[in-house]
Design an enzyme around this catalytic site. Structure first.
Site, PDB file in Angstrom:
ATOM      1  N   ASP A  49       0.840  -1.204   0.000  1.00 34.56           N
ATOM      2  CA  ASP A  49       0.000   0.000   0.000  1.00 34.56           C
ATOM      3  C   ASP A  49       0.878   1.259   0.000  1.00 34.56           C
ATOM      4  O   ASP A  49       0.374   2.379  -0.100  1.00 34.56           O
ATOM      5  CB  ASP A  49      -1.018  -0.005   1.143  1.00 34.56           C
ATOM      6  CG  ASP A  49      -0.377  -0.043   2.514  1.00 34.56           C
ATOM      7  OD1 ASP A  49       0.857  -0.189   2.599  1.00 34.56           O
ATOM      8  OD2 ASP A  49      -1.114   0.080   3.514  1.00 34.56           O
ATOM      9  N   SER A  50       2.205   1.059   0.067  1.00 32.10           N
ATOM     10  CA  SER A  50       3.133   2.177  -0.146  1.00 32.10           C
ATOM     11  C   SER A  50       2.918   2.783  -1.528  1.00 32.10           C
ATOM     12  O   SER A  50       3.407   3.870  -1.815  1.00 32.10           O
ATOM     13  CB  SER A  50       4.586   1.705   0.007  1.00 32.10           C
ATOM     14  OG  SER A  50       4.822   0.565  -0.791  1.00 32.10           O
ATOM     15  N   ASP A  88      -1.108  -6.193  -0.458  1.00 32.32           N
ATOM     16  CA  ASP A  88      -1.404  -5.579   0.840  1.00 32.32           C
ATOM     17  C   ASP A  88      -2.888  -5.267   0.984  1.00 32.32           C
ATOM     18  O   ASP A  88      -3.522  -4.796   0.035  1.00 32.32           O
ATOM     19  CB  ASP A  88      -0.677  -4.225   0.898  1.00 32.32           C
ATOM     20  CG  ASP A  88       0.252  -4.103   2.075  1.00 32.32           C
ATOM     21  OD1 ASP A  88       0.197  -4.948   2.979  1.00 32.32           O
ATOM     22  OD2 ASP A  88       1.048  -3.147   2.062  1.00 32.32           O
ATOM     23  N   LYS A 118      -1.406  -9.462   2.593  1.00 26.63           N
ATOM     24  CA  LYS A 118      -0.670  -9.050   3.798  1.00 26.63           C
ATOM     25  C   LYS A 118      -1.555  -8.121   4.630  1.00 26.63           C
ATOM     26  O   LYS A 118      -2.279  -7.296   4.064  1.00 26.63           O
ATOM     27  CB  LYS A 118       0.636  -8.343   3.429  1.00 26.63           C
ATOM     28  CG  LYS A 118       1.405  -7.811   4.650  1.00 26.63           C
ATOM     29  CD  LYS A 118       2.806  -7.383   4.323  1.00 26.63           C
ATOM     30  CE  LYS A 118       2.928  -5.995   3.782  1.00 26.63           C
ATOM     31  NZ  LYS A 118       2.436  -4.918   4.684  1.00 26.63           N
ATOM     32  N   GLU A 120      -1.503  -5.731   8.386  1.00 24.65           N
ATOM     33  CA  GLU A 120      -0.746  -5.202   9.521  1.00 24.65           C
ATOM     34  C   GLU A 120      -1.424  -5.573  10.832  1.00 24.65           C
ATOM     35  O   GLU A 120      -2.654  -5.688  10.884  1.00 24.65           O
ATOM     36  CB  GLU A 120      -0.641  -3.667   9.415  1.00 24.65           C
ATOM     37  CG  GLU A 120       0.187  -3.206   8.235  1.00 24.65           C
ATOM     38  CD  GLU A 120       0.375  -1.695   8.188  1.00 24.65           C
ATOM     39  OE1 GLU A 120      -0.002  -0.996   9.150  1.00 24.65           O
ATOM     40  OE2 GLU A 120       0.906  -1.211   7.166  1.00 24.65           O
ATOM     41  N   GLU A 187       9.018  -4.517  10.503  1.00 27.26           N
ATOM     42  CA  GLU A 187       9.402  -3.196   9.983  1.00 27.26           C
ATOM     43  C   GLU A 187       9.933  -2.283  11.089  1.00 27.26           C
ATOM     44  O   GLU A 187       9.389  -2.251  12.191  1.00 27.26           O
ATOM     45  CB  GLU A 187       8.204  -2.523   9.284  1.00 27.26           C
ATOM     46  CG  GLU A 187       8.578  -1.149   8.747  1.00 27.26           C
ATOM     47  CD  GLU A 187       7.614  -0.579   7.707  1.00 27.26           C
ATOM     48  OE1 GLU A 187       6.634  -1.249   7.339  1.00 27.26           O
ATOM     49  OE2 GLU A 187       7.880   0.558   7.267  1.00 27.26           O
TER      50      GLU A 187
HETATM   51  O1  KIV Z   1       3.469  -1.144   1.701  1.00 26.17           O
HETATM   52  C1  KIV Z   1       4.609  -1.605   1.644  1.00 26.17           C
HETATM   53  O2  KIV Z   1       5.358  -1.377   0.696  1.00 26.17           O
HETATM   54  C2  KIV Z   1       5.037  -2.441   2.746  1.00 26.17           C
HETATM   55  C3  KIV Z   1       6.482  -2.770   2.822  1.00 26.17           C
HETATM   56  C4  KIV Z   1       7.224  -1.566   3.241  1.00 26.17           C
HETATM   57  C5  KIV Z   1       6.760  -3.934   3.678  1.00 26.17           C
HETATM   58  O3  KIV Z   1       4.268  -2.807   3.565  1.00 26.17           O
END
Ligand code: KIV
Length: 273
Positions: A49-50, A88, A118, A120, A187
């Site tokens: 989600d980055s 994510d 993924k 969190e 992280e």
């Molecule tokens: O969103 C992302 O890119 C991430 C990584 C930094 C692990 O969660």
């Protein structure tokens, strides 16, 4: 059953089996072209989600939507053949209830074809992780610094600098491992804590700013390529793509202004009669 492809894509089970073996290599990917380039070299790629910050210039990952993740997840699946693709789950799509999380996760898997998602969170997400895994959705966990919680954490801070903070983070990691996560991102974590968790949990730990003690590493591709204008201190730049793009665009702009572009070899092949 008919076989769709000769190339076997890695699965969550393959990544799980890499615990304690060769270090796991991973990067983020949001586009088909970059996915195609990195596919050869990574064990899994994360549609993180980055992408909210990297592709859309957002300040945090909080505004990212499920539709944004699905669109880019689909692109990354089209560009890659070998690596596991993990997508994510964005903020707001999975936290309220395990049923919500299943609906969002199932949508991501059906609409992108990815092999895992993924999420969190540690102890508070363990029940949800178990619910999803039992129903066929492989889940990668993410503990330590969890960027979606920025508004309650008050900023991005390295986790576990003080030993007094360790127990809660260790509990988070153990809870999601026991709930069935096949791997977890650690992280922004102090090295001794990352090393301790890596030793304790039976699944691979993937570090980002969490030391070489982890079972594998992940970086945001644009950060390590030197494309992002700002990167966290721990990021090593392996390239300088920002400078290359700027140089190439300067050359192009100069040629256009001088009317020397397009040269004949760069023009559609129409011959004058
Ligand atoms: O969103 C992302 O890119 C991430 C990584 C930094 C692990 O969660």
């Amino acid at each position: 059953m008919s076989i769709q492809s000769d190339i076997k894509r890695k699965t969550a089970v393959d990544i799980r089996a890499m615990k304690g073996g060769n270090p796991i290599v991973s990067l983020t990917a949001y586009h088909a072209h970059t996915a195609r380039i990195i596919d050869e070299f990574v064990d899994f790629m994360l549609v993180g989600d980055s992408l909210g910050m990297v592709m859309h210039g957002l300040e945090t990952t909080v505004p990212v939507t499920l539709d944004m993740m699905i669109l880019q997840g689909h692109a990354v699946m089209r560009g890659s053949k070998k690596a596991l693709v993990v997508v994510d789950m964005p903020f707001g799509s999975y936290e309220a209830s395990r049923e919500d999380a299943f609906r969002s996760g199932a949508r991501v898997m059906k609409e992108t074809g990815c092999g895992a998602i993924k999420m969190e969170g540690g102890v508070r997400m363990a029940d949800t992780v178990r619910f999803l895994v039992e129903r066929g959705i492989p889940v990668m966990g993410h503990v330590g610094l969890t960027p979606q919680a920025i508004n309650t954490m008050g900023g991005f801070r390295v986790q576990g600098r003080e030993e007094a903070q360790w127990a809660a983070i260790e509990e988070d990691a153990m809870a999601i491992a026991e709930a069935g996560a096949f791997a977890m991102v650690l992280e922004g974590m102090a090295e001794p804590l990352a090393a301790k968790i890596t030793e304790q949990v039976p699944v691979p730990t993937i570090g980002i700013g969490a030391s070489p003690a982890c079972d594998g590493q992940i970086l945001v591709l644009e950060d390590m390529l030197g494309l992002s204008p700002w990167v966290p201190k721990f990021v090593k730049r392996f390239g300088s793509l920002g400078g290359m793009i700027q140089g190439a665009v300067e050359d192009y702009a100069r040629e256009v202004r001088q009317r020397s572009f397009p040269a004949p070899e760069h023009t559609y092949g129409m011959k004058k009669k």
